[in-house]
Enzyme design. Structure first.
Site, short mmCIF file in Angstrom:
data_model
loop_
_atom_site.label_atom_id
_atom_site.label_comp_id
_atom_site.label_asym_id
_atom_site.label_seq_id
_atom_site.Cartn_x
_atom_site.Cartn_y
_atom_site.Cartn_z
N ASP A 40 0.65 -3.42 -2.27
CA ASP A 40 -0.78 -3.18 -1.66
C ASP A 40 -1.67 -3.45 -1.01
OD1 ASP A 40 1.82 -1.30 -0.91
OD2 ASP A 40 0.62 0.94 -0.93
N HIS A 93 0.97 -0.85 -8.71
CA HIS A 93 -0.34 0.38 -8.82
C HIS A 93 1.01 1.91 -9.21
CE1 HIS A 93 1.13 -0.18 -4.43
NE2 HIS A 93 0.26 1.51 -3.83
N HIS A 134 -7.23 -0.32 -4.20
CA HIS A 134 -6.70 0.57 -3.38
C HIS A 134 -6.41 1.18 -4.35
CE1 HIS A 134 -3.31 1.82 -0.70
NE2 HIS A 134 -2.04 2.17 -1.83
N ASP A 168 5.79 5.74 -3.71
CA ASP A 168 6.93 5.02 -2.80
C ASP A 168 5.99 3.64 -3.44
OD1 ASP A 168 3.53 4.41 -2.80
OD2 ASP A 168 4.50 3.70 -0.24
N HIS A 169 5.72 3.44 -4.84
CA HIS A 169 5.72 2.45 -5.92
C HIS A 169 6.68 2.09 -7.09
CE1 HIS A 169 3.51 -0.38 -2.85
NE2 HIS A 169 3.52 0.64 -2.27
N HIS A 179 0.78 5.06 -7.22
CA HIS A 179 1.20 5.21 -6.06
C HIS A 179 3.05 5.34 -5.52
CE1 HIS A 179 -1.94 5.17 -3.56
NE2 HIS A 179 -2.78 6.02 -4.50
N HIS A 212 5.07 -3.50 2.82
CA HIS A 212 5.31 -2.22 3.81
C HIS A 212 5.18 -3.35 5.30
CE1 HIS A 212 4.28 1.44 1.43
NE2 HIS A 212 2.84 0.90 1.42
#
Length: 253
Positions: free
Chosen positions: A132, A55, A113, A59-60, A57, A170
């Site tokens: 996530d 996805h 998400h 941090d991805h 985001h 995570h």
């Protein structure tokens, strides 16, 4: 043979490099920290040939361009978020496949998400990268979708073979366990799992990956179709409302 190299990055993310020994191809699963991925690959003697984003985001997908600049890798990601995936070459939707050497990953749509979130399932290796969407004893916050969408996505993951190893993004398991026992206090499988998680974290060990079979027995977010849990949450016969209740309680825990 296929190898999965896992390593911590950022505050609580895990990075994954998936390597096919026969072809030498290596896929980076998401890119929280491009520099860390490159250094980990170099230490193993691997060259990143592809990025598989789950996805959009940061941090991805935030390390995509740094890795592509160094390796000229091909970037795969969710079609529904293509405009948000830096450097994307190949958009993917549910039912599509992507290859790593002779290994095939099937794409599963798991929105909720984020609206375009996808997971990668390599059936022959009995593993899945779920980003996530699903965590050990938890699931992602429903930021862009709604509870019905998220429950539908989790139900798709529930249909994978129970022996599937799940790589989630995570290290949230200890906090998830503390919450889970408040909504499902009589679940013996959960109690044992939570105890194991506490001991692992006290030793500094990771709790990821997990297995679907273990999550099916203990993860309350996957058990919203359980009659006893539905009754406890006040929504008998309604898995969507039960899921929504559990998610709301976790959001405010």
């Amino acid at each position: 043979m296929i190898d999965v190299h896992q390593f911590p990055c950022l505050n609580d993310n895990y990075g994954f490099l998936v390597h096919d020994r026969a072809s030498g191809e290596t896929a980076a699963i998401d890119t929280p920290d491009g520099g860390k991925y490159l250094s980990e690959a170099e230490s193993l003697g691997w060259t990143i040939t592809a990025i598989w984003n789950t996805h959009w985001h940061p941090d991805h997908a935030g390390g995509n361009l740094a890795i592509k600049e160094k390796t000229d890798c091909k970037i795969f990601g969710p079609a529904g978020e293509a405009e948000k995936i830096p450097g994307i070459d190949q958009p993917l939707s549910g039912g599509d496949t992507v290859k790593l050497g002779e290994w095939t990953a099937k794409i599963i749509d798991v929105p909720g998400h984020t609206l375009g979130h996808i997971a990668y399932h390599i059936a022959d290796a009995e593993l899945a990268f779920v980003g996530d969407a699903l965590f050990a004893l938890g699931c992602g916050r429903v930021f862009e979708g709604d509870p019905k969408m998220m429950w539908t996505s989790l139900s798709r993951l529930k249909e994978l073979p129970p022996e599937t190893t799940l790589y989630c993004a995570h290290e949230y398991t200890e906090a998830n366990a503390k919450f889970a026992v408040t909504v499902d206090p009589d679940n013996a499988a959960l109690a044992a799992y939570a105890s194991d998680v506490r001991m692992k974290r006290q030793r500094g060990d990771w709790t990821v990956p997990t297995t679907l079979s273990r999550e099916l027995k203990a993860n309350p977010f996957l058990r919203a179709d359980d009659e006893a849990l539905q009754a406890a949450m006040g929504h008998p016969g309604d898995p969507v409302s039960t899921f929504a209740e559990i998610r709301s309680r976790k959001d405010h825990f």
